[in-house]
Design an enzyme around this catalytic site. Structure first.
Site, mmCIF file in Angstrom:
data_model
loop_
_atom_site.group_PDB
_atom_site.id
_atom_site.type_symbol
_atom_site.label_atom_id
_atom_site.label_comp_id
_atom_site.label_asym_id
_atom_site.label_seq_id
_atom_site.Cartn_x
_atom_site.Cartn_y
_atom_site.Cartn_z
ATOM 1 N N PHE B 222 46.547 35.651 58.435
ATOM 2 C CA PHE B 222 45.647 35.925 57.302
ATOM 3 C C PHE B 222 46.321 35.822 55.934
ATOM 4 C CE2 PHE B 222 44.667 38.740 60.945
ATOM 5 C CZ PHE B 222 43.612 37.994 61.458
ATOM 6 N N GLU B 226 52.782 33.903 55.311
ATOM 7 C CA GLU B 226 53.013 32.661 54.573
ATOM 8 C C GLU B 226 54.389 32.701 53.931
ATOM 9 O OE1 GLU B 226 49.759 31.435 52.107
ATOM 10 O OE2 GLU B 226 50.974 29.963 51.051
ATOM 11 N N ARG B 304 44.289 31.313 41.213
ATOM 12 C CA ARG B 304 43.017 31.182 41.919
ATOM 13 C C ARG B 304 42.005 32.218 41.410
ATOM 14 N NH1 ARG B 304 40.493 28.500 46.162
ATOM 15 N NH2 ARG B 304 42.275 27.291 46.856
ATOM 16 N N ARG B 336 43.848 35.974 52.827
ATOM 17 C CA ARG B 336 42.547 35.309 52.891
ATOM 18 C C ARG B 336 41.717 35.448 51.608
ATOM 19 N NH1 ARG B 336 39.454 36.118 58.559
ATOM 20 N NH2 ARG B 336 38.518 34.083 58.730
ATOM 21 N N PHE B 338 42.900 34.751 48.583
ATOM 22 C CA PHE B 338 43.993 34.408 47.685
ATOM 23 C C PHE B 338 43.649 34.615 46.211
ATOM 24 C CE2 PHE B 338 47.349 31.397 46.186
ATOM 25 C CZ PHE B 338 48.377 31.734 47.040
ATOM 26 N N GLU B 712 38.621 30.828 54.510
ATOM 27 C CA GLU B 712 38.576 31.890 53.515
ATOM 28 C C GLU B 712 37.185 32.252 52.984
ATOM 29 O OE1 GLU B 712 41.676 29.657 51.432
ATOM 30 O OE2 GLU B 712 42.519 31.590 50.903
#
Ligand SMILES: Cc1cc2nc3c(=O)[nH]c(=O)nc-3n(C[C@@H](O)[C@@H](O)[C@H](O)COP(=O)(O)OP(=O)(O)OC[C@H]3O[C@@H](n4cnc5c(N)ncnc54)[C@H](O)[C@@H]3O)c2cc1C
Ligand code: FES
Ligand code: FES
Lengths: 478, 755
Positions: B222, B226, B304, B336, B338, B712
Site C-alpha cells: 500500500f 516503496e 500530488r 495509496r 499519495f 489508488e
C-alpha cells in the site's frame, strides 16, 4: 526443562520434547517449518496465526490464535493448521474464496479459512451472521471484506439452519476424510500415557514459573520470556458452568465464549449472546478465561464489569485447600491490586439463578465496536417492584482505578419510583462517585460524560416506555 | 480466467520471504531504536548487549562500510543515528545474533544517554520555524484574489487529516545471502527492487551490479514498502556482508508500527468563493504537510496534493500552496493515493462549508462544478475524455439516489419539526473522484519486460512489476496470453529480479499493469513478428497474413495445421530468436516546474460513490450502512481483480477518516503503535451494503487494451463516509477534523447538538 508432549498435528501423531511455554506459533513455524500459518502481530489481534484445536471428549473443536498459546497445552489434542485441510485441490470453502476473489495478497487467508472451518466444527446451528461473527478476529487489509463475505455466504448456504456433523462436513468437501478417524486416535493417545502430564498447580507465584490460564494477557505482556519458560497451566474443563443450589457456578477456567454461550445466562439475560459479541473476538474468546480477566485486574475488564453488576460472589482456594468466598466487588482493592494471596487461586464465581428473565443491559464504547478495549463500559441489572426499583446492580469500567461498582448510585436508586426524574437524578449521583483519568483510550472528560451516556443507554434499553433520548438531552444530563 | 495464485493462497502454500527454513549458520538482526524524539546522543553503551550468548556483533553508524545515507529524492536520512536522534523509532544500533531471541534480548540491554531536546510535532510550528524539507510550492490558475473579491459567497475554514498506518499483514522483511566475491543476493519485501539495490549498494560500498534483489510477492504494501523497505534491506545486507552468512531481518508488528513512516497528516486552510448560483469561482489553499523527520517521498506526495487541490471539480481561479514541514515523528511516506486523498478531503470540506453558508445543498454544488472534457486543471492540463458527470449521473439513476436522499432529508425535517431529538441519525454524502494516472516524476513512467518462449510453448515473463496482492502478475499473464493468442495457463510470471529487469520504477502510482503490461505486450509483438516472418518465408506470403488464436496459427483466417508448441519448436530449430525484451515509456508527458504547468498525467480515472451512515448520538458511535459506487476503469482486464481493488481501497479510505488514529504524546512518542491500540476496519465494521458498478462503454486509448489503472482512486471514496457521518450526527457546527473517532464525534456532538 523440556517435557514430552503427545498430540495429533493435522493427520500425524506427534511426540515432541518441548518447552511448555513455547508459543504454538513458533513451534509450528520455527520448529516444524509449517509456514502456512502466518505471523501478523503476536498480539492476538490479526488472526493470521489462527489454528483449530480439538479436545476430547467428543472432540470439541475451537479456532484460536496460535501466537498466544503455549505448546504445553497441546497434550492429547488435535491441532489443525491450514496444512491439515489440504487435499489435492482446494476444498469447497477454499474454492469459494477463489471464485469470489476473497484473497488478494493472501497473507491473511489461511487464518480466515481456519476460523470459518472452526466455526462449522463447533457443533452449533449455522447462520450467515454467526459465520461472519466467527471471522471477527481476522483482519484483512486488502479486500475490504466484501468478497470474503460473499465467499462465506456461498460456503455456508447448504448448511444454514443445520448443526453440521463431522461426517456431513467431510461429505460437503469442507474437511478431509481423516477427520473421521481423529476421535479414535485421540482416545488411543489418551490411553497410552506416553507424555509427561503438564504441571497443574495451585501455587500461583513462583519464580520464573507463571501460571497460565488462557495466556491471552500473559503472552501479550511477556511472550518472549514465556517462550523460553516452563510454566504451569490451569486445565480447561469441558463444562465449566453449572447450576448448584440456586446459584450459577462458573469455574475460573471458563472461557469468555463458554460464558457467552451458556444457556443459563442466555435464559436469564435476554440478548446475552449478542451483547457479549463486543468482547474481544471469536478466536480470542476461545482462549481468554474469566479467571484471567479478573486477576489481570484491568479497570476496564469486560467480564469483571459484567459480573460486578450481576453481584457475583468469588471463591478462592489456597494451596492448603482452604477456601474463601466473598462478594466480587471486595476482590478489587486498588489499581491492579487484589485481595488474592500468593498461594490462592480463583476457583469459581457464583451468580444467583433466577427463573424469570431479568431487565439488564451491557454497553461498551471503543474506537472499533469489536475487538477493541473499551474507553468505557457498563453493565446494569434492575429488578422492579410496583413501579419502583427493588434492586439495582451497576458497574462501570474505565471510570476508576478498578472495575467499579457504583454503590452510591445503586443505593440511591433503591426504592425510587421509575421516572425520568429518578433517571436524571441517578446520573448526578453517578458523576459524584466516579474518577476517570486521561489515557490512550480517551480523556477523563470524555469518559466522565460517557459514563452518563452509558447510564442513559441502560434506561433507554430497559425502560423505553418511560423515557426517550430527548428527555436526557433536555434534562441536561448528557 | 481466475488468478491462479489464489489457489496457493487459500491452501496456505504461498511462500512469502520469511516462509523458508533459515540456516542455523545464519544471523538474525534486531534493531535498537531511539526512545526519544529529539536530542544529542551523549553515550551509547552496548557492552552488556555484546555479552548476551549468541550475539555475533553490533553495528552502529561508524561501522557502516559505505555511506550512512538512505535518502532518496533528498539525501537527508541516515540509516543509523550518528550524533543525534530525530524521531522515536529511529534506528541507533543493529544487533546480529545466531538466534532471534538472543538478538532481541541483547537489544533490551543496550543503554543510551540522550540530551533531550524539545521536539516539533506540529507542522504549522515547523513551518513557522522555517523547518522545511524543500522550498514551498504554489500552483496558480487565473487570479484567485480578484475572483474572491467579487464573489457572492466566500467561505473559509481549516481541515485536518491524520496519519495512517499501512498495516500490511506481512511486516517488513529481507533475507540477504552473500555469494562468492562478496556479492549479495536479497530476497526482499519491497515495492521498489531497484531502490533497495541502489540503497544497499551505497550503504555496503558496493557497485549496483554486485547487489541482486529478488521479489516474489508481498503480503500487502500500500505504499509502505516503496521507500521504507530500504532500511530493513540494508540491515540484512550489512549483516550478510560482514559475516559472510545469510542474514534475516524481520520487523515485528510493534517495531514495524513504531519505526516506519505513515500517511502524512495534513493541516490546511482553505477559502472557496462561489457565485450566487453555486458555481465555484476561486479556491485558495495552504497545505501544511507533516513530513516527519526526513524527506522520504514527502516532496512527491506534496506535489500530488497540489495536482489534486480542486479534487473532481473545475475551478477557474486557483491559488494552492504547499509546504513539507520537518517534524520529529517517523519520516512519512507513500500510502495509496499519495497526497491526493489529503487534498480531496480539504476540498470536500470546503464544499460542505459552502453549502452551510449558501444554503445550496452539497450535491448541487458538486454536480454543477464537476470537471468536464476541456476544462483546465490548475497545472495547465485539460481534462480529456472526462467521465465525472457520467459516473455521477449513472450513480443517481442506477441506485435511485434521489429517492434515498429524500427519505433521509424527510426524516431529518420531521425531527426538526417535532422538536424532539432522535437518538439515531442518518446521513448521506456523495463523493466524486478524479485521479491523475502516472508518476508525477516523469522519468519513472517507464518499464521493461522480458518474455521467453520455451520450446514446449510455455512462456516465462519477467517485468519490473511487484506482485503485492493487487493482481498485477495475473493481469500481465492475461495480457501476454491474449497477445500471443495462447491460454493464460501457459504463461508463468517470474519473480521481479534486478538482474533480469534492471532500473525498475517502483510498483506504485497505480501504474504497475499500465506500464509493465504495455512493455510485456510489446515484447510479445516482437516474438510474434519473428514467428510470422518465419512462417511467411515458408509459405511465401506476407507476415501480416498470420495470426494466432487459441493456440493455433491462422493464415488469412484459416487454421493452419500447426499448433503453438509446434510452431515455436519449428522456429527454434530454424534458429529464430524466441525471447524478447521491450521498453515502454508513457508518451506525451511533460511538466515544467518553473511555471508549474504541463501534462503530468496520461489520463484521469473517475468515479462516484454514495454513502449512508448512522450515528448513535448518545454514545458517539456510528456505522456505515451503504456504499454504492459507479467506477470508471475503461475496459477492465480482469473485473474480479478490479472489484477487489475498488472495495478494498474504499474500506481502507473509510478506515483512514474514521477509526484509524495515530496518536503521539507531547514528547513525540507514538501511543497507538501496536495492533492492540491502532484499529483498522474489521469484518463487522465493513459489513455494509456495498455495491460497485463499472461504467459502461468507455475505452481508454491511453493505456493497455483500453483499461484504466485501479489501485489508488477508490481509496478516496472513503472521504464520503466521513461526510455522511457528519450529516447523520445532525449538528451545525463545522469541524473538519479527521479521523472522526467515536471520542471526537462524542465531543463534537456535545458541543453543537441542534435542538
Ligand atoms: C487481542 C486481545 C483482545 C482483548 N480484548 C479484551 C476485551 O474486549 N475485554 C477484556 O476485558 N479483555 C480483553 N483482553 C484482555 C484478555 O487478555 C483478558 O481479559 C483475559 O480474560 C485474560 O484471560 P487469560 O485466561 O487469557 O489470562 P492469562 O493470560 O492466562 O492470565 C492472566 C493473569 O491471570 C492469572 N490467572 C489466570 N487464571 C487465574 C486463576 N484462576 N486464579 C488466579 N490467577 C489466575 C495468571 O496467572 C496471569 O497473571 C484482550 C486481550 C487480547 C490479547
Ligand atoms: S499473529 Fe496476529 S493474532 Fe496471532
Ligand atoms: S488478502 Fe491481503 S490482508 Fe487479506
Amino acid at each position: 526443562m523440556k517435557k514430552r508432549c503427545g498430540f495429533i498435528l493435522n493427520n500425524k501423531e506427534m511426540e515432541l520434547s518441548l518447552l511448555q511455554g513455547r508459543s504454538v506459533l513458533d513451534l509450528l513455524r520455527k520448529d516444524l517449518g509449517l509456514y502456512g500459518t502466518k505471523e501478523g502481530c503476536r498480539e492476538g489481534e490479526c488472526g493470521a496465526c489462527t489454528v483449530i484445536l480439538g479436545r476430547t471428549p467428543l472432540v470439541t473443536y475451537r479456532s484460536m490464535p496460535a501466537c498466544l498459546m503455549p505448546a504445553g497445552q497441546l497434550n492429547n489434542t488435535h491441532l489443525v493448521t491450514i496444512k491439515g485441510l489440504q487435499g489435492e485441490r482446494p476444498n469447497r470453502l477454499q474454492q469459494a474464496f477463489i471464485n469470489q476473489g476473497a484473497t488478494q495478497c493472501g497473507f491473511c487467508t489461511p487464518g480466515f479459512i481456519l476460523s470459518l472451518t472452526g466455526y462449522l466444527l463447533e457443533g452449533r446451528t449455522v447462520t450467515v451472521q454467526g459465520a461472519i461473527d466467527a471471522l471477527g478476529g481476522n483482519l484483512c487489509r486488502c479486500t475490504g471484506y466484501g468478497a470474503i463475505r460473499r465467499a462465506v455466504e456461498e460456503t455456508v448456504e447448504p448448511l444454514l439452519g443445520k448443526v453440521p456433523s463431522l461426517q456431513g462436513l467431510i461429505e460437503l468437501d469442507l474437511l478431509p476424510d481423516y477427520f473421521a478417524t481423529i476421535p479414535q486416535r485421540l482416545e488411543n493417545l489418551r490411553r497410552k500415557p506416553q507424555s509427561d502430564s503438564p504441571d497443574v498447580t495451585l501455587e500461583r507465584v513462583e519464580k520464573n514459573c507463571p501460571l497460565i490460564a488462557g495466556g491471552t494477557d500473559l503472552y501479550v505482556q511477556r511472550g518472549d520470556a514465556l517462550n523460553k519458560s516452563d510454566p504451569r497451566f490451569l486445565i480447561p474443563e469441558a463444562e465449566p458452568i453449572r447450576v448448584e443450589e440456586g446459584m450459577i457456578e462458573i469455574l475460573a477456567s471458563a472461557t469468555m465464549e463458554q460464558l457467552r454461550q451458556d444457556p443459563h445466562f442466555i435464559d436469564q439475560f435476554p440478548g446475552w449472546r449478542e451483547k457479549l459479541l463486543v468482547i474481544a473476538s471469536h478466536i480470542l474468546r476461545h482462549r481468554a478465561t474469566l479467571g484471567g480477566n479478573l486477576v489481570n485486574a484491568s479497570p476496564i475488564a469486560d467480564c469483571a464489569v459484567l459480573l460486578l453488576a450481576l453481584d457475583a460472589q468469588i471463591q478462592l482456594v489456597s494451596s492448603k485447600d482452604s477456601r474463601r468466598r466473598f462478594p466480587l466487588r471486595a476482590f478489587f482493592l486498588g489499581y491492579k491490586e487484589l485481595d488474592l494471596k500468593c498461594d490462592e487461586l480463583v476457583e469459581f464465581l457464583l451468580v444467583t439463578k433466577r427463573d424469570e428473565a431479568q431487565l439488564w443491559n451491557y454497553a461498551k464504547v471503543s474506537k472499533r465496536e469489536r475487538l477493541d478495549i473499551a474507553g468505557c463500559n457498563s453493565a446494569a441489572v434492575f429488578t422492579v417492584n410496583k413501579g419502583a426499583f427493588a434492586s439495582v446492580g451497576l458497574a462501570l469500567g474505565g471510570v476508576a482505578p478498578i472495575p467499579f461498582t457504583a454503590r452510591r448510585t445503586m443505593k440511591w436508586l433503591r426504592g425510587k419510583p421509575l421516572s425520568k426524574q429518578t433517571f436524571l437524578g441517578s446520573m448526578e449521583v453517578l458523576q459524584e462517585e466516579i474518577s476517570p483519568i486521561d489515557d490512550v483510550r480517551g480523556s477523563a472528560e470524555y469518559k466522565r460524560r460517557l459514563a452518563s451516556a452509558l447510564m442513559a443507554d441502560h434506561y433507554l434499553h430497559c425502560f423505553s416506555d418511560i423515557c426517550s433520548y430527548d428527555d436526557f438531552v433536555k434534562g441536561g444530563a448528557l | 480466467m481466475i488468478n491462479p495464485d489464489t489457489t496457493y493462497h487459500v491452501m496456505g502454500l504461498t511462500r512469502y520471504v520469511d516462509d523458508r527454513d533459515f540456516p542455523a549458520r545464519g544471523l538474525h538482526c534486531v534493531v535498537f531504536f531511539s526512545p526519544l524524539a529529539k536530542g544529542k546522543i551523549r553515550d551509547l553503551d552496548t557492552s552488556a548487549a555484546r555479552n548476551v550468548p549468541g550475539v555475533a556483533f553490533i553495528l552502529t553508524a561508524k561501522d557502516i562500510p559505505g555511506e550512512n545515507q538512505i535518502g532518496g529524492i533528498i539525501q537527508d536520512e541516515v540509516l543509523l543515528a550518528e550524533d543525534k536522534v530525530n524521531f522515536v523509532g529511529m534506528p541507533v544500533a543493529a544487533v546480529y545474533a545466531w538466534t532471534e531471541e538472543a538478538a532481541r534480548q541483547a537489544v533490551g540491554r543496550i543503554k543510551i544517554d540522550i540530551a533531550e531536546e524539545i521536539p516539533i510535532l506540529d507542522p504549522r510550528e515547523a513551518y513557522n520555524r522555517n523547518e522545511l524539507i524543500a522550498p514551498v510550492r504554489t500552483f496558480t490558475l487565473g487570479d484567485a484574489e480578484e475572483a474572491i473579491a467579487s464573489a457572492a459567497y466566500v467561505v473559509k475554514g481549516q481541515a485536518e487529516s491524520g496519519a495512517q498506518e499501512h498495516f500490511y499483514l506481512e511486516g517488513q522483511v529481507t533475507v540477504a545471502t552473500p555469494s562468492e566475491e562478496g556479492n549479495l543476493h536479497l530476497s526482499s519485501g519491497t515495492q521498489a527492487p531497484t531502490s533497495v539495490q541502489r540503497c544497499v549498494a551505497k550503504v555496503c560500498g558496493l557497485a549496483m551490479n554486485r547487489v541482486e534483489v529478488d521479489v516474489r510477492r508481498l503480503g500487502g504494501a500500500f505504499g509502505g514498502k516503496e521507500v521504507q523497505a530500504n532500511t530493513w534491506a540494508c540491515f540484512a545486507a550489512l549483516g550478510a556482508q560482514k559475516a559472510g552468512v545469510p542474514c534475516r531481518m524481520v520487523l515485528r508488528r510493534s517495531d514495524d508500527m513504531s519505526a516506519t513512516g505513515k500517511r502524512h497528516p495534513y493541516s490546511s486552510d482553505f477559502t472557496l468563493a462561489l457565485d450566487g448560483q453555486g458555481k465555484f469561482l476561486a479556491f485558495k489553499v495552504m497545505y501544511y504537510q507533516n513530513a516527519g523527520a526526513a524527506a522520504d517521498l514527502s516532496t512527491s506526495v506534496l506535489e500530488r496534493t497540489l495536482f489534486h487541490a480542486t479534487a473532481s471539480y473545475y475551478v477557474p481561479n486557483v491559488h494552492a500552496t504547499a509546504a513539507a514541514c520537518r517534524t520529529n515523528i517517523t519520516p512519512n511516506t507513500a500510502f495509496r493515493g499519495f497526497g491526493g486523498p489529503q487534498a480531496m478531503f480539504v476540498f470536500e470540506a470546503a464544499i460542505r462549508e459552502a453549502s452551510r453558508i449558501s444554503g445550496i445543498c452539497a450535491e448541487t454544488l458538486q454536480r454543477k462544478n464537476l470537471i468536464k472534457t476541456g476544462d483546465c486543471f490548475a497545472y495547465g492540463m485539460k481534462a480529456e475524455n472526462a467521465q465525472a458527470q457520467r459516473c455521477w449521473d449513472r450513480a443517481y439513476a442506477h441506485y435511485d439516489l434521489q429517492k434515498r436522499m429524500r427519505a433521509i432529508d424527510d426524516a431529518q425535517k420531521k425531527e426538526t419539526c417535532s422538536g424532539q431529538v432522535a437518538r439515531y441519525g442518518r446521513g448521506y454524502a456523495l463523493m466524486p473522484v478524479c485521479f491523475g494516472i502516472s508518476f508525477t516524476t516523469i522519468f519513472l513512467n517507464q518499464a521493461r519486460a522480458h518474455v521467453h518462449v520455451y520450446t514446449d510453448g510455455s512462456v516465462g515473463v519477467s517485468t519490473g512489476a511487484v506482485e503485492m496482492g493487487q493482481g498485477v502478475n495475473h493481469k500481465i499473464r492475461e495480457l501476454v496470453a491474449d497477445s500471443l493468442g495462447i491460454a493464460p495457463g501457459r504463461v508463468k510470471l517470474e519473480s521481479t529480479n534486478t538482474t533480469r529487469v534492471s532500473n525498475t520504477s517502483p510498483t506504485a502510482a497505480s501504474s504497475g499493469s499500465d506500464l509493465n503490461g504495455a512493455a510485456a505486450r510489446m515484447a510479445c509483438e516482437m516474438i510474434k513478428e519473428r514467428l510470422f516472418k518465419f512462417k511467411a518465408d515458408e509459405y511465401q506470403c506476407a507476415s501480416k497474413d498470420f495470426s494466432i488464436r487459441q493456440g493455433r496459427l491462422y493464415r488469412e483466417g484459416n487454421a493452419c495445421e500447426v499448433c503453438w508448441a509446434d510452431l515455436v519448436n519449428q522456429a527454434y530449430c530454424s534458429r529464430v530468436q524466441l525471447s524478447a525484451e521491450a521498453h515502454y515509456a508513457t508518451p506525451d508527458l511533460y511538466f515544467d516546474k518553473s511555471v508549474e504547468k504541463g501534462r503530468p498525467f496520461a489520463y484521469h480515472t473517475y468515479g462516484t460513490a454514495y454513502f449512508e451512515a448512522e450515528v448513535d448520538r448518545l454514545l458517539g458511535t456510528y456505522s456505515i450502512k451503504k456504499a454504492y459506487v459507479v467506477h470508471d476503469l475503461g475496459r477492465s482486464i480482469n473485473p474480479l481483480i478490479d472489484l477487489g481493488q475498488v472495495e478494498g481501497g474504499m474500506v481502507q479510505g473509510i478506515g483512514w477518516l474514521t477509526m484509524e488514529e495515530m496518536r503521539y504524546d507531547e514528547t513525540g512518542r507514538p501511543l497507538t503503535a501496536t495492533a492492540g491500540t491502532y484499529k483498522i476496519p474489521d469484518i463487522s465494521f465493513a459489513s455494509l451494503d456495498m455495491k460497485v458498478q463499472f461504467l459502461e462503454d468507455v475505452y481508454n486509448d491511453k493505456a493497455v487494451k483500453g483499461s484504466k489503472a485501479v489501485g489508488e482512486p477508490p481509496f478516496m471514496y472513503g472521504i464520503g463516509a466521513f461526510f455522511a457521518i457528519k450529516m447523520a450526527a445532525g449538528y451545525e457546527k463545522p469541524f473538519y477534523f479527521a479521523p472522526i473517532t467515536p471520542e471526537r464525534l462524542f465531543g463534537e456532538l456535545r458541543e453543537g447538538l441542534v435542538v
